[in-house]
Design a protein around this motif. Sequence first.
Motif, PDB file in Angstrom:
ATOM      1  N   LEU A  47       0.824  -1.201   0.000  1.00  0.00           N
ATOM      2  CA  LEU A  47       0.000   0.000   0.000  1.00  0.00           C
ATOM      3  C   LEU A  47       0.864   1.260   0.000  1.00  0.00           C
ATOM      4  O   LEU A  47       0.556   2.228  -0.699  1.00  0.00           O
ATOM      5  CB  LEU A  47      -0.951  -0.009   1.202  1.00  0.00           C
ATOM      6  CG  LEU A  47      -2.028   1.065   1.233  1.00  0.00           C
ATOM      7  CD1 LEU A  47      -2.874   1.055  -0.040  1.00  0.00           C
ATOM      8  CD2 LEU A  47      -2.913   0.895   2.463  1.00  0.00           C
ATOM      9  N   THR A  48       1.947   1.232   0.737  1.00  0.00           N
ATOM     10  CA  THR A  48       2.878   2.365   0.742  1.00  0.00           C
ATOM     11  C   THR A  48       3.392   2.630  -0.668  1.00  0.00           C
ATOM     12  O   THR A  48       3.351   3.765  -1.155  1.00  0.00           O
ATOM     13  CB  THR A  48       4.059   2.094   1.693  1.00  0.00           C
ATOM     14  OG1 THR A  48       3.555   1.935   3.026  1.00  0.00           O
ATOM     15  CG2 THR A  48       5.072   3.226   1.658  1.00  0.00           C
ATOM     16  N   LEU A  49       3.852   1.592  -1.345  1.00  0.00           N
ATOM     17  CA  LEU A  49       4.374   1.755  -2.701  1.00  0.00           C
ATOM     18  C   LEU A  49       3.289   2.180  -3.686  1.00  0.00           C
ATOM     19  O   LEU A  49       3.563   2.940  -4.618  1.00  0.00           O
ATOM     20  CB  LEU A  49       5.060   0.471  -3.167  1.00  0.00           C
ATOM     21  CG  LEU A  49       6.342   0.118  -2.411  1.00  0.00           C
ATOM     22  CD1 LEU A  49       6.901  -1.209  -2.902  1.00  0.00           C
ATOM     23  CD2 LEU A  49       7.377   1.231  -2.525  1.00  0.00           C
ATOM     24  N   HIS A  50       2.062   1.718  -3.461  1.00  0.00           N
ATOM     25  CA  HIS A  50       0.944   2.149  -4.312  1.00  0.00           C
ATOM     26  C   HIS A  50       0.767   3.665  -4.208  1.00  0.00           C
ATOM     27  O   HIS A  50       0.624   4.354  -5.218  1.00  0.00           O
ATOM     28  CB  HIS A  50      -0.340   1.424  -3.917  1.00  0.00           C
ATOM     29  CG  HIS A  50      -1.542   1.919  -4.641  1.00  0.00           C
ATOM     30  ND1 HIS A  50      -1.826   1.540  -5.935  1.00  0.00           N
ATOM     31  CD2 HIS A  50      -2.518   2.795  -4.270  1.00  0.00           C
ATOM     32  CE1 HIS A  50      -2.938   2.156  -6.326  1.00  0.00           C
ATOM     33  NE2 HIS A  50      -3.369   2.909  -5.326  1.00  0.00           N
ATOM     34  N   TYR A  51       0.767   4.191  -2.986  1.00  0.00           N
ATOM     35  CA  TYR A  51       0.619   5.633  -2.798  1.00  0.00           C
ATOM     36  C   TYR A  51       1.780   6.397  -3.422  1.00  0.00           C
ATOM     37  O   TYR A  51       1.580   7.430  -4.062  1.00  0.00           O
ATOM     38  CB  TYR A  51       0.501   5.988  -1.315  1.00  0.00           C
ATOM     39  CG  TYR A  51      -0.794   5.575  -0.674  1.00  0.00           C
ATOM     40  CD1 TYR A  51      -1.987   5.592  -1.383  1.00  0.00           C
ATOM     41  CD2 TYR A  51      -0.834   5.152   0.635  1.00  0.00           C
ATOM     42  CE1 TYR A  51      -3.179   5.206  -0.801  1.00  0.00           C
ATOM     43  CE2 TYR A  51      -2.029   4.761   1.232  1.00  0.00           C
ATOM     44  CZ  TYR A  51      -3.193   4.795   0.510  1.00  0.00           C
ATOM     45  OH  TYR A  51      -4.364   4.409   1.092  1.00  0.00           O
ATOM     46  N   VAL A  52       2.980   5.902  -3.241  1.00  0.00           N
ATOM     47  CA  VAL A  52       4.157   6.563  -3.797  1.00  0.00           C
ATOM     48  C   VAL A  52       4.099   6.577  -5.324  1.00  0.00           C
ATOM     49  O   VAL A  52       4.317   7.615  -5.958  1.00  0.00           O
ATOM     50  CB  VAL A  52       5.459   5.872  -3.312  1.00  0.00           C
ATOM     51  CG1 VAL A  52       6.666   6.360  -4.092  1.00  0.00           C
ATOM     52  CG2 VAL A  52       5.658   6.096  -1.813  1.00  0.00           C
ATOM     53  N   ASN A  53       3.791   5.427  -5.917  1.00  0.00           N
ATOM     54  CA  ASN A  53       3.840   5.289  -7.372  1.00  0.00           C
ATOM     55  C   ASN A  53       2.628   5.841  -8.112  1.00  0.00           C
ATOM     56  O   ASN A  53       2.748   6.255  -9.260  1.00  0.00           O
ATOM     57  CB  ASN A  53       4.026   3.821  -7.749  1.00  0.00           C
ATOM     58  CG  ASN A  53       5.364   3.285  -7.285  1.00  0.00           C
ATOM     59  OD1 ASN A  53       6.358   3.994  -7.263  1.00  0.00           O
ATOM     60  ND2 ASN A  53       5.390   2.035  -6.881  1.00  0.00           N
ATOM     61  N   HIS A  54       1.462   5.835  -7.481  1.00  0.00           N
ATOM     62  CA  HIS A  54       0.247   6.238  -8.191  1.00  0.00           C
ATOM     63  C   HIS A  54      -0.346   7.556  -7.717  1.00  0.00           C
ATOM     64  O   HIS A  54      -1.234   8.105  -8.382  1.00  0.00           O
ATOM     65  CB  HIS A  54      -0.816   5.141  -8.089  1.00  0.00           C
ATOM     66  CG  HIS A  54      -0.386   3.861  -8.724  1.00  0.00           C
ATOM     67  ND1 HIS A  54      -0.336   3.690 -10.088  1.00  0.00           N
ATOM     68  CD2 HIS A  54       0.062   2.710  -8.189  1.00  0.00           C
ATOM     69  CE1 HIS A  54       0.104   2.468 -10.364  1.00  0.00           C
ATOM     70  NE2 HIS A  54       0.357   1.861  -9.214  1.00  0.00           N
ATOM     71  N   HIS A  55       0.119   8.047  -6.583  1.00  0.00           N
ATOM     72  CA  HIS A  55      -0.429   9.295  -6.050  1.00  0.00           C
ATOM     73  C   HIS A  55       0.658  10.334  -5.768  1.00  0.00           C
ATOM     74  O   HIS A  55       0.374  11.371  -5.173  1.00  0.00           O
ATOM     75  CB  HIS A  55      -1.251   9.024  -4.783  1.00  0.00           C
ATOM     76  CG  HIS A  55      -2.402   8.109  -5.027  1.00  0.00           C
ATOM     77  ND1 HIS A  55      -3.549   8.497  -5.673  1.00  0.00           N
ATOM     78  CD2 HIS A  55      -2.573   6.799  -4.734  1.00  0.00           C
ATOM     79  CE1 HIS A  55      -4.384   7.471  -5.763  1.00  0.00           C
ATOM     80  NE2 HIS A  55      -3.807   6.428  -5.205  1.00  0.00           N
ATOM     81  N   ASN A  56       1.886  10.015  -6.175  1.00  0.00           N
ATOM     82  CA  ASN A  56       3.011  10.941  -6.036  1.00  0.00           C
ATOM     83  C   ASN A  56       3.150  11.493  -4.617  1.00  0.00           C
ATOM     84  O   ASN A  56       3.280  12.686  -4.397  1.00  0.00           O
ATOM     85  CB  ASN A  56       2.875  12.087  -7.048  1.00  0.00           C
ATOM     86  CG  ASN A  56       4.187  12.814  -7.252  1.00  0.00           C
ATOM     87  OD1 ASN A  56       5.250  12.234  -7.105  1.00  0.00           O
ATOM     88  ND2 ASN A  56       4.114  14.085  -7.587  1.00  0.00           N
ATOM     89  N   ILE A  57       3.110  10.594  -3.645  1.00  0.00           N
ATOM     90  CA  ILE A  57       3.240  10.963  -2.237  1.00  0.00           C
ATOM     91  C   ILE A  57       4.633  10.562  -1.749  1.00  0.00           C
ATOM     92  O   ILE A  57       5.148   9.518  -2.122  1.00  0.00           O
ATOM     93  CB  ILE A  57       2.152  10.257  -1.392  1.00  0.00           C
ATOM     94  CG1 ILE A  57       0.764  10.712  -1.842  1.00  0.00           C
ATOM     95  CG2 ILE A  57       2.339  10.511   0.091  1.00  0.00           C
ATOM     96  CD1 ILE A  57      -0.369   9.968  -1.166  1.00  0.00           C
ATOM     97  N   ASP A  58       5.228  11.397  -0.921  1.00  0.00           N
ATOM     98  CA  ASP A  58       6.519  11.106  -0.306  1.00  0.00           C
ATOM     99  C   ASP A  58       6.454   9.771   0.432  1.00  0.00           C
ATOM    100  O   ASP A  58       5.436   9.455   1.074  1.00  0.00           O
ATOM    101  CB  ASP A  58       6.870  12.239   0.660  1.00  0.00           C
ATOM    102  CG  ASP A  58       8.131  11.966   1.440  1.00  0.00           C
ATOM    103  OD1 ASP A  58       9.218  12.086   0.853  1.00  0.00           O
ATOM    104  OD2 ASP A  58       8.010  11.589   2.635  1.00  0.00           O
ATOM    105  N   TYR A  59       7.523   8.984   0.364  1.00  0.00           N
ATOM    106  CA  TYR A  59       7.540   7.642   0.952  1.00  0.00           C
ATOM    107  C   TYR A  59       7.165   7.648   2.435  1.00  0.00           C
ATOM    108  O   TYR A  59       6.352   6.843   2.870  1.00  0.00           O
ATOM    109  CB  TYR A  59       8.908   6.981   0.744  1.00  0.00           C
ATOM    110  CG  TYR A  59       8.934   5.564   1.262  1.00  0.00           C
ATOM    111  CD1 TYR A  59       8.484   4.510   0.474  1.00  0.00           C
ATOM    112  CD2 TYR A  59       9.393   5.265   2.543  1.00  0.00           C
ATOM    113  CE1 TYR A  59       8.477   3.204   0.938  1.00  0.00           C
ATOM    114  CE2 TYR A  59       9.396   3.968   3.018  1.00  0.00           C
ATOM    115  CZ  TYR A  59       8.937   2.944   2.218  1.00  0.00           C
ATOM    116  OH  TYR A  59       8.931   1.659   2.687  1.00  0.00           O
ATOM    117  N   ALA A  60       7.735   8.542   3.219  1.00  0.00           N
ATOM    118  CA  ALA A  60       7.469   8.569   4.671  1.00  0.00           C
ATOM    119  C   ALA A  60       5.993   8.864   4.952  1.00  0.00           C
ATOM    120  O   ALA A  60       5.375   8.237   5.825  1.00  0.00           O
ATOM    121  CB  ALA A  60       8.352   9.593   5.361  1.00  0.00           C
ATOM    122  N   ILE A  61       5.418   9.789   4.222  1.00  0.00           N
ATOM    123  CA  ILE A  61       4.006  10.127   4.397  1.00  0.00           C
ATOM    124  C   ILE A  61       3.134   8.973   3.922  1.00  0.00           C
ATOM    125  O   ILE A  61       2.141   8.622   4.570  1.00  0.00           O
ATOM    126  CB  ILE A  61       3.653  11.437   3.656  1.00  0.00           C
ATOM    127  CG1 ILE A  61       4.384  12.600   4.322  1.00  0.00           C
ATOM    128  CG2 ILE A  61       2.146  11.670   3.631  1.00  0.00           C
ATOM    129  CD1 ILE A  61       4.333  13.896   3.551  1.00  0.00           C
TER     130      ILE A  61
END
Length: 80
Positions: A47-61
Amino acid sequence: MKMCIACGMPMTAIGDYPLHDISKNYCKHCAHKDGTMKTFEEKWQELTLHYVNHHNIDYAIAKETACTILKKLPAWKRKW
């Protein structure tokens, strides 16, 4: 309608279940190829990687957001 206990996805068709086994209470995305449920850590990372890759969110957030969402689901409540 069943909801996946590990990610919250609605399971409306037999294809939504791991190995088409409707006795499972988690979806195909939360299962290993052998049909067993993935761990919290595996789902958290996915889920973390999904947010990073598809929603352009910083990894920590993304990691914090994923944890907040997952820990509210039935499969992971006992972890907290």
